[in-house]
Design a protein around this motif. Structure first.
Motif, short mmCIF file in Angstrom:
data_model
loop_
_atom_site.label_atom_id
_atom_site.label_comp_id
_atom_site.label_asym_id
_atom_site.label_seq_id
_atom_site.Cartn_x
_atom_site.Cartn_y
_atom_site.Cartn_z
N LYS A 176 1.11 10.17 -0.59
CA LYS A 176 0.42 11.12 -0.03
C LYS A 176 1.19 11.92 1.02
CE LYS A 176 -4.46 11.78 1.20
NZ LYS A 176 -5.80 11.03 1.68
N ALA A 177 2.26 11.02 1.60
CA ALA A 177 3.09 11.58 2.71
C ALA A 177 4.01 12.56 2.17
CB ALA A 177 3.76 10.56 3.48
N GLY A 178 4.50 12.19 0.77
CA GLY A 178 5.25 13.16 0.21
C GLY A 178 4.53 14.38 -0.11
N VAL A 179 3.50 14.51 -0.53
CA VAL A 179 2.52 15.85 -0.78
C VAL A 179 2.55 16.48 0.53
CG1 VAL A 179 0.22 16.71 -1.26
CG2 VAL A 179 1.25 14.82 -2.71
N ARG A 180 2.44 16.08 1.85
CA ARG A 180 2.29 16.56 3.14
C ARG A 180 3.64 17.23 3.48
NH1 ARG A 180 -0.47 11.95 4.75
NH2 ARG A 180 1.62 11.16 5.86
N LEU A 181 4.74 16.36 3.12
CA LEU A 181 6.15 16.88 3.34
C LEU A 181 6.38 18.15 2.42
CD1 LEU A 181 7.98 13.57 3.37
CD2 LEU A 181 7.88 15.23 5.17
N GLY A 182 5.78 18.36 1.42
CA GLY A 182 5.76 19.48 0.54
C GLY A 182 5.11 20.86 0.96
N GLY A 183 4.36 20.34 1.96
CA GLY A 183 3.35 21.60 2.73
C GLY A 183 2.16 21.60 2.58
N LEU A 184 1.48 20.72 1.90
CA LEU A 184 -0.06 20.72 1.74
C LEU A 184 -0.59 19.78 2.68
CD1 LEU A 184 -2.05 22.40 0.03
CD2 LEU A 184 -1.91 20.26 -1.47
N GLU A 185 -1.34 19.98 3.59
CA GLU A 185 -1.90 19.19 4.54
C GLU A 185 -3.07 18.43 4.13
OE1 GLU A 185 -0.46 18.14 7.42
OE2 GLU A 185 1.28 19.63 7.08
N VAL A 186 -2.90 17.22 3.22
CA VAL A 186 -3.67 16.44 2.61
C VAL A 186 -4.38 15.41 3.39
CG1 VAL A 186 -3.10 17.00 0.36
CG2 VAL A 186 -2.16 15.02 1.64
N GLY A 187 -3.87 15.23 4.73
CA GLY A 187 -4.28 14.24 5.62
C GLY A 187 -3.68 12.80 5.51
N GLY A 219 0.73 -1.12 -0.03
CA GLY A 219 0.07 0.10 -0.03
C GLY A 219 0.82 1.38 -0.08
N TYR A 220 1.98 1.11 0.18
CA TYR A 220 3.20 2.43 0.09
C TYR A 220 3.01 3.01 -1.21
CZ TYR A 220 5.30 2.31 4.63
OH TYR A 220 5.56 2.60 6.24
N GLY A 221 2.63 2.47 -2.30
CA GLY A 221 2.31 2.96 -3.71
C GLY A 221 1.45 4.25 -3.58
N LEU A 251 9.09 7.45 6.62
CA LEU A 251 8.74 8.94 6.59
C LEU A 251 10.01 9.73 6.36
CD1 LEU A 251 6.61 10.95 5.89
CD2 LEU A 251 6.32 11.36 8.48
N ALA A 252 11.21 9.44 7.22
CA ALA A 252 12.34 10.14 7.38
C ALA A 252 13.16 9.93 6.11
CB ALA A 252 13.09 9.64 8.54
N GLU A 253 13.15 8.40 5.69
CA GLU A 253 13.81 8.10 4.40
C GLU A 253 13.06 8.78 3.24
OE1 GLU A 253 16.17 5.87 1.71
OE2 GLU A 253 16.49 6.78 3.70
#
Length: 316
Positions: free
Chosen positions: A263-274, A256-258, A288-290
């Motif tokens: 989605k986590a990458g979008v959050r890391l970019g500054g958009l809080e998409v949940g 499921g990481y696909g 997440l750190a990796e």
């Protein structure tokens, strides 16, 4: 409907209560349009179609349509339609009402079906709306070349997206459709992290591909796309080696990481998409750190020339 460029599969933002957030969905799509996607596929795989009601899928598609219209962009928007036939038909109608130009036909729910049953499934969705359809060859929806050629007799069915990875079968599909005389039918590489396999697909007449990386790091995705288009093999390989291969290793760490990594990458970019809805799970802290490290490397590569002398690319 014509596609020219990377196919963008946006994530579906959820608010703090887990509801679809149409404002953030519009913002997410709008923020990627300056990078020139060839199509926006809303409420599809990366957009967690599997976890959306048909009504929610319609909201997501409408948000994408509004973002494209507000930007004055000439980019087709498609919605997802799949799963149980009744749900697929509801989602298809919701997408049309939302202003979509087409549908990606996702696999039906659970059951394995004979080829003629899959054809009937696609035809039933085609009959439900006026929209054009792209077939998704994946999981329990595996179409023979002959079946795709028969479906291509319907002018509303305009594309084939391969998510299986059997290049020989896809080559046969391309040849079978070409033999029908269709010149407007389009073929897509829909494998996960398609940049790694696109060199092979381009060689068999499949020029288009979907890019999960585009949703979270459009700078990197466009850098890879342009390197391939320009024949800049050293730059393309550097991006594959230093960004895409580590991303794939991380993606394969957990089922499921696909979706959840994107989605986590979008959050890391500054958009809080949940976060993602069940049954998917958000990345573990160490993953997440990796991901953050991999994205930093990719963005550095995208914004810097390589030894081959490519010009810097931060935005188109």
């Amino acid at each position: 409907m014509n596609f020219d460029g990377i196919l963008f599969f946006p994530v579906t933002p959820f608010d703090a209560e887990g509801r679809v957030d149409p404002g953030l969905a519009r913002e997410h799509v709008a923020s990627r349009l300056p990078f020139g996607p060839g199509g926006v596929f809303a409420a599809c795989g990366t957009g967690e179609y599997h976890a959306l009601t048909a009504q929610e899928a319609g909201v997501v598609v409408r948000s994408a349509v509004e973002a494209v219209r507000e930007a004055g962009a000439d980019v087709p928007v498609l919605g997802g339609a799949g799963g149980p036939l009744g749900h697929a038909l509801e989602a298809a109608r919701a997408a049309q009402e939302a202003g979509a130009q087409g549908l990606l036909v996702l696999p039906p729910y659970l059951v394995n079906a004979p080829t003629d049953g899959l054809e009937r499934y696609v035809e039933a969705i085609a009959a439900a709306t006026d929209l054009e359809l792209v077939i998704y060859h994946r999981a329990n929806a595996r179409f023979t070349p002959e079946a795709v050629a028969r479906l291509a007799a319907n002018p509303k069915i305009v594309g084939f997206k391969d998510g299986v990875g059997d290049v020989a079968v896809t080559q046969e599909v391309v040849l079978a459709v070409e033999a029908t005389g269709r010149t407007d039918f389009q073929f897509f590489n829909g494998l996960l992290t398609a940049e790694l396999s696109q060199g092979a697909y381009r060689g068999i007449g499949v020029p288009l591909y979907s890019s999960a990386a585009f949703a979270m790091a459009p700078e990197v995705a466009i850098a890879a796309y342009r390197a391939a288009e320009d024949g800049d093999e050293p730059r393309r390989r550097e991006l594959l080696e230093r960004f895409y291969r580590p991303l794939v290793r991380l993606r394969d760490a957990v089922p499921g990481y696909g979706v959840s990594l994107v989605k986590a990458g979008v959050r890391l970019g500054g958009l809080e998409v949940g976060g993602v809805r069940p049954p998917l799970a958000d990345p573990r802290p160490e993953h997440l750190a990796e991901l953050e490290r991999i994205l930093a490397v990719g963005l550095e590569l995208a914004g810097s020339p390589t030894a081959s002398g490519s010009a810097a690319l931060v935005a188109p």
